[in-house]
Enzyme design. Structure first.
Site, PDB file in Angstrom:
ATOM      1  N   HIS A  65       1.388   2.218   5.771  1.00  0.00           N
ATOM      2  CA  HIS A  65       0.650   1.397   6.740  1.00  0.00           C
ATOM      3  C   HIS A  65       1.621   0.502   7.497  1.00  0.00           C
ATOM      4  CE1 HIS A  65      -3.070   2.210   4.116  1.00  0.00           C
ATOM      5  NE2 HIS A  65      -3.142   2.936   5.216  1.00  0.00           N
ATOM      6  N   GLU A  68       2.261  -3.508   6.956  1.00  0.00           N
ATOM      7  CA  GLU A  68       2.563  -4.012   5.612  1.00  0.00           C
ATOM      8  C   GLU A  68       4.081  -4.135   5.442  1.00  0.00           C
ATOM      9  OE1 GLU A  68       0.297  -1.229   3.191  1.00  0.00           O
ATOM     10  OE2 GLU A  68      -1.553  -1.743   4.240  1.00  0.00           O
ATOM     11  N   ARG A 123      -2.104  -0.498  11.932  1.00  0.00           N
ATOM     12  CA  ARG A 123      -2.107   0.105  10.584  1.00  0.00           C
ATOM     13  C   ARG A 123      -1.786   1.602  10.606  1.00  0.00           C
ATOM     14  NH1 ARG A 123      -5.119  -0.167   5.477  1.00  0.00           N
ATOM     15  NH2 ARG A 123      -6.247   1.749   5.022  1.00  0.00           N
ATOM     16  N   HIS A 193       2.337  -0.531  -0.939  1.00  0.00           N
ATOM     17  CA  HIS A 193       1.519  -1.123   0.126  1.00  0.00           C
ATOM     18  C   HIS A 193       1.498  -2.637  -0.060  1.00  0.00           C
ATOM     19  CE1 HIS A 193      -0.756   2.572   1.600  1.00  0.00           C
ATOM     20  NE2 HIS A 193      -0.160   3.052   0.530  1.00  0.00           N
ATOM     21  N   GLU A 296       0.138  -2.620  -4.600  1.00  0.00           N
ATOM     22  CA  GLU A 296      -0.252  -3.534  -3.511  1.00  0.00           C
ATOM     23  C   GLU A 296       0.506  -4.823  -3.788  1.00  0.00           C
ATOM     24  OE1 GLU A 296      -2.170  -3.049  -0.899  1.00  0.00           O
ATOM     25  OE2 GLU A 296      -3.496  -1.379  -1.365  1.00  0.00           O
TER      26      GLU A 296
HETATM   27  O1  0X9 Z   1      -6.782   1.359   1.490  1.00  0.00           O
HETATM   28  C1  0X9 Z   1      -5.643   1.742   1.219  1.00  0.00           C
HETATM   29  O2  0X9 Z   1      -5.142   2.751   1.709  1.00  0.00           O
HETATM   30  C2  0X9 Z   1      -4.793   0.921   0.248  1.00  0.00           C
HETATM   31  N1  0X9 Z   1      -4.990  -0.491   0.491  1.00  0.00           N
HETATM   32  S1  0X9 Z   1      -4.344  -1.140   1.863  1.00  0.00           S
HETATM   33  O3  0X9 Z   1      -4.805  -2.517   1.966  1.00  0.00           O
HETATM   34  N2  0X9 Z   1      -2.765  -1.197   1.720  1.00  0.00           N
HETATM   35  O4  0X9 Z   1      -4.712  -0.341   2.991  1.00  0.00           O
HETATM   36  C3  0X9 Z   1      -5.217   1.256  -1.164  1.00  0.00           C
HETATM   37  C4  0X9 Z   1      -4.964   2.676  -1.545  1.00  0.00           C
HETATM   38  C5  0X9 Z   1      -5.478   3.038  -2.907  1.00  0.00           C
HETATM   39  N3  0X9 Z   1      -5.440   4.466  -3.115  1.00  0.00           N
HETATM   40  C6  0X9 Z   1      -6.318   5.317  -2.503  1.00  0.00           C
HETATM   41  N4  0X9 Z   1      -7.319   4.886  -1.774  1.00  0.00           N
HETATM   42  N5  0X9 Z   1      -6.157   6.599  -2.713  1.00  0.00           N
HETATM   43 ZN    ZN Z   2      -1.567  -0.006   2.823  1.00  0.00          ZN
END
Ligand code: 0X9
Ligand code: ZN
Ligand code: ZN
Length: 334
Positions: A65, A68, A123, A193, A296
């Site tokens: 992303h 980040e 993003r 992330h 994260e």
């Molecule tokens: O939403 C996401 O892609 C991730 N959080 S973020 O705030 N960095 O965008 C979490 C990803 C967790 N894993 C999956 N959703 N597979």
């Molecule tokens: Zn992310």
């Protein structure tokens, strides 16, 4: 010299990749794994002691992303620490003797560049397609894992747009192709992330727990109850792998916390953050990479994506401990 305590533009990161490879020829090779939508080269840094035979590897990516920024900063920090401490730190030396760490410092380069030039809060990727004036797809909704079934949008204008099809994004296709090609050597997949201070493991595309892929599981596909997430006192066979993921994540979180007291929460993605399909962690796991974790990083929302540069060093130092904890476990269980 390079400033690891600042956020670096893509031009600087790109030059840094070349110069690191040039100055560490015995510990690092690079390979271009693909091109971004806008034509930038995606280069992985393969770190490890040279060997005549193929070594088992950990794949580590940052910057899926764009906004980040602490994430690419961590990958750069990891590479620096690896180069500086190989030969003096016993664990790093043993890790790089026995395994390779394959680092993709910035996954979504086009998006990262866009956050530096146009919109700090971007993003997605920067792909364009006919039929919509909206740009980009969410690379972490574009992997082929329950693609676009939950927590993702089919609206091209959404920040969680899953793309026209799984792997429609060339950056996702490049990484997926690379991992498929090297699947027999890749033992762990780590993706970084921000923010929220979480250590997540599969699944995120389903509430079903990732236990049935384990060779340890002899019992029928019973489900582990959520009450097992934090207590391991009466784990029954279908929960063995869950326990393994949870225990490893909690061990890693504890190692991280030991430095500055930063609190992390760990658990399966769907229940710990939210259900969201098409993520790289679930995809790698279902492909057979048993150790698959999403970090994260800091913080929990005070600064969010705009984490001050003064926090780069402490964030990276503490995260190193968690990554090394997981790496040691992977190494031990090769
Ligand atoms: O939403 C996401 O892609 C991730 N959080 S973020 O705030 N960095 O965008 C979490 C990803 C967790 N894993 C999956 N959703 N597979
Ligand atoms: Zn992310
Ligand atoms: Zn129980």
């Amino acid at each position: 010299s390079y400033n690891y305590m600042k956020y670096n533009s893509w031009d600087k990161v790109e030059a840094w990749i070349s110069s690191m490879a040039a100055s560490n020829p015995s510990l690092m090779t690079t390979e271009v794994i693909g091109q971004t939508f806008e034509g930038r080269s995606m280069t992985v840094m393969k770190i490890g002691k040279q060997s005549s035979s193929t070594k088992p590897a950990i794949f580590l990516d940052c910057g899926i992303h764009a906004r980040e920024w602490i994430s690419p900063a961590f990958c750069q920090w990891f590479v620096k620490e690896a180069m500086e401490t190989y030969g003096s730190d016993a664990q790093m030396t043993s890790l790089l003797d026995q395994m390779d760490v394959i680092v993709l410092p910035v996954f979504n380069i086009d998006g990262y560049v866009y956050t530096w030039t146009n919109n700090r809060m971007w993003r997605k990727t920067r792909s364009r397609r006919s039929g919509s004036s909206c740009i980009g797809a969410d690379p972490n909704r574009n992997f082929d894992a329950g693609w676009c079934t939950t927590g993702a949008s089919s609206n091209p204008c959404s920040d969680t747009y899953c793309g026209a099809k799984a792997e429609s994004e060339v950056e996702v296709k490049a990484v997926a192709d690379y991992i498929r090609k090297h699947l027999s050597t890749i033992k762990a997949y780590l993706t970084v992330h921000s923010y929220s201070q979480l250590l997540l493991f599969p699944y995120s595309y389903t509430y079903q727990l990732a236990e049935h892929h384990s060779e340890l599981v002899g019992a029928p596909a019973a489900r582990c109850s959520p009450s097992h997430f934090h207590t391991f006192t009466h784990i029954t066979p279908p929960c063995y792998l869950l326990w393994q993921h949870q225990a490893l994540a909690e061990g890693a979180s504890k190692a991280l916390r030991s430095l500055y007291g930063t609190q992390y929460t760990s658990g399966p993605g769907a229940v710990t953050i939210y259900p969201a399909a098409g993520g790289s962690d679930d995809w790698a796991y279902d492909l057979g990479v048993k150790y698959s974790y999403t970090f994260e990083l800091r913080d929990t929302g005070r600064y969010g994506f705009l984490l001050p540069e003064s926090q780069i060093k402490p964030t990276c130092e503490e995260t190193m401990l968690a990554v090394k904890y997981i790496a040691a476990h992977v190494q031990k269980n090769l």
